[in-house]
Scaffold this active site. Sequence first.
Site, PDB file in Angstrom:
ATOM      1  N   GLU A 100       0.852  -1.180   0.000  1.00  0.00           N
ATOM      2  CA  GLU A 100       0.000   0.000   0.000  1.00  0.00           C
ATOM      3  C   GLU A 100       0.891   1.235   0.000  1.00  0.00           C
ATOM      4  OE1 GLU A 100      -2.246  -0.874   3.564  1.00  0.00           O
ATOM      5  OE2 GLU A 100      -0.932   0.330   4.793  1.00  0.00           O
TER       6      GLU A 100
ATOM      7  N   HIS B 126      -3.967   3.171   8.314  1.00  0.00           N
ATOM      8  CA  HIS B 126      -2.700   2.623   8.760  1.00  0.00           C
ATOM      9  C   HIS B 126      -1.719   3.765   8.980  1.00  0.00           C
ATOM     10  CE1 HIS B 126      -3.356  -1.597   6.841  1.00  0.00           C
ATOM     11  NE2 HIS B 126      -3.968  -1.470   7.996  1.00  0.00           N
TER      12      HIS B 126
END
Lengths: 389, 305
Positions: B218, B256
């Site tokens: 990511e 995150h």
Amino acid sequence: MKIHEYQARQILSENGIPIPPAQVVRTVDEAAAAFGQFGGQMCVVKAQVYAGGRGKAGFVKLVHNEAEAREAAQFMLTHRMTSYQTGPEGVPVSVLIVAPGVQIAKEYYLGMTIDRSRQTITLIASSEGGVEIEEVAKKSPEKVLKIPFHPLIGLQSYQARDVAIQLGFEGKQANEAAKLMMNLAKVFISTDASLAEINPLVVTTDGKLLAIDAKINFDDNALFRHPNIEAMADESQERPLDVRAKKANLNYIALDGSIGCLVNGAGLAMSTMDIIKLHGAEPANFLDVGGGVTAEGAIEAFKIILSDTKVKGILVNIFGGIAKCDLIAEALVKAGREVGFKVPVVVRLEGTNVTRAREILKAAQGELPTLIPATDLTDAAKKVVAAVA
Amino acid sequence: MSILVNKNTKVICQGITGSAGAFHTKQCLEYGTKMVGGVTPGKGGQTDPNGLPIFDTVAQAVRQTGADATMIFVPPPYAAEAIMEAADAGIATIVAITEGIPVLDMVKVNAFLKDRPNSVLIGPNCPGIITPGECKIGIMPGYIHTPARKAKSKKKVGIISRSGTLTYEAVWQCSTRDIGQTTCVGIGGDPIKGLNFIELLGMFNKDRATDGIIVIGEIGGSDEEAAARYVQENVKKPVVAFIAGRTAPPGRRMGHAGAIISGGEGSAESKIAALRQAGIAVAESPATIGQTMAQALGIAAEVAA
């Protein structure tokens, strides 16, 4: 977490870093009084906002007399600041600082952050201060020094002295600059900062070292051990929906598109935004409801998504693991009853107890006509994009 | 075959008396994991509802049970210490599920682990690790996985991922295409963590049972770029990747802590370009990870686009 410049200045000053005098003011009269207090010399009035780009937006002004100080303060306190970082709605300004002008001989950059690849704290320094360090790093990477240091041993004086010398400081000034770096490291570690920046650090024409502008960001995960820092948060600087979501333990970020997203898990939430774009539309938000999503959490999530008037459709994407699909389906139906789904809501559920979940949604179809079931991720994306087209 | 954990791995749970620790200990036991005990300081001598012995310290648990892996659910303020305690007790595979550990605590943990080369850390802020049919250490739903020996296509892949639910998505897409999994590792969403793509790519590359590797990355950092270089130079097996966060605006934290693009580093485009340059097939959509792997493995792929 971010704080204002005046708060960062205070933290640096408490830790032995030389900061030029300034007054924090909240009204036009206070601004005028502060100007007078500095003896009528040229001052700078700076709006206190989290977002960058305030200089170009007219929220940093040099003033030469009381009238100008009043005018600048009046403008800043009655206008929202908009810049490339704020979006068109801008951010409110309620605090200013008034500081006497400084005769600058040379500007430097000092920063500290976590270097992910080296897995430790790194001091970043450059003799090219007063501009964006990213720009310097792009144009002349050789002018950006990066010195990693051990988290337990800390920055050593010899490392700081060497950086000072490489930046071009000499003699007593080199020692002062090194001491300043040591103090910055102390601030970084003791406050659990994620970024601490002095830009510019200046040498004045009479040879003094001063931190002119300061920025400190903190690690959200560590705020539990810094209640004094947590108390500095200024909610007015964040979008109201972001604040509301934070209170409901939802991970929400408003974006500019028309399709609202409700997803469990951050990676899947990002991917859901990506697949919406892949099929030709734009996501209205990032929203991770987390693993332990409850009916209350789902209801609040829908309320937040639907309060964004740009939202023309919603994509619910849940991969049930420990969070069971049937419980989520029940929460969805409950949310629909309570909030009312005014726009199409495409639901894709997979994982634990999915069969039961599909039955629950099917049974609620008559009651919630805008609910559209989807078989998989691609099907869901296509359906929601078609629904808003 | 598998990496890191198998049917012989003896697992303890640190934080076994907390709600998450207790719940997932039971789930792991039901899956077939050889859970041998737990640790909660102050509750040594008791047993948990499954009859597992509880110890005051990890060292004590290791001495009495021979545990060689741990699953950590200790709350963030104490989680870093729990990891160090496990390493000091000689635990080989430390799996930290806890989300929200301060970054500087993890910087210290990693400095500490450098002196303990016999321990590896997975996570924190991760779903854990699973060798399907043998050992599940973590919070992933077990039933979506396909054990290597049960894979109808005879093909088995290893999965390395920075995300939780997105890993389940990839696993599910493999399982529905009859592709088994040797081991799936969630490395976690934090900027400072234990095992990273490169170490795990090396392990899967050596594992004879693993036919292909899926890398799920990511935005944020440059670990995927480093992984791409490593694959180009070292890995001969098919590697398929997906990068989440193409639509993420710069400078915003996407759930995150590690998923933030700053200073031009860490964009999805930069990662995808680096992976493609290394000859890695990058799935365009999160819905086509399994299909891309099936194609890379040369097996008839049912197209469900």
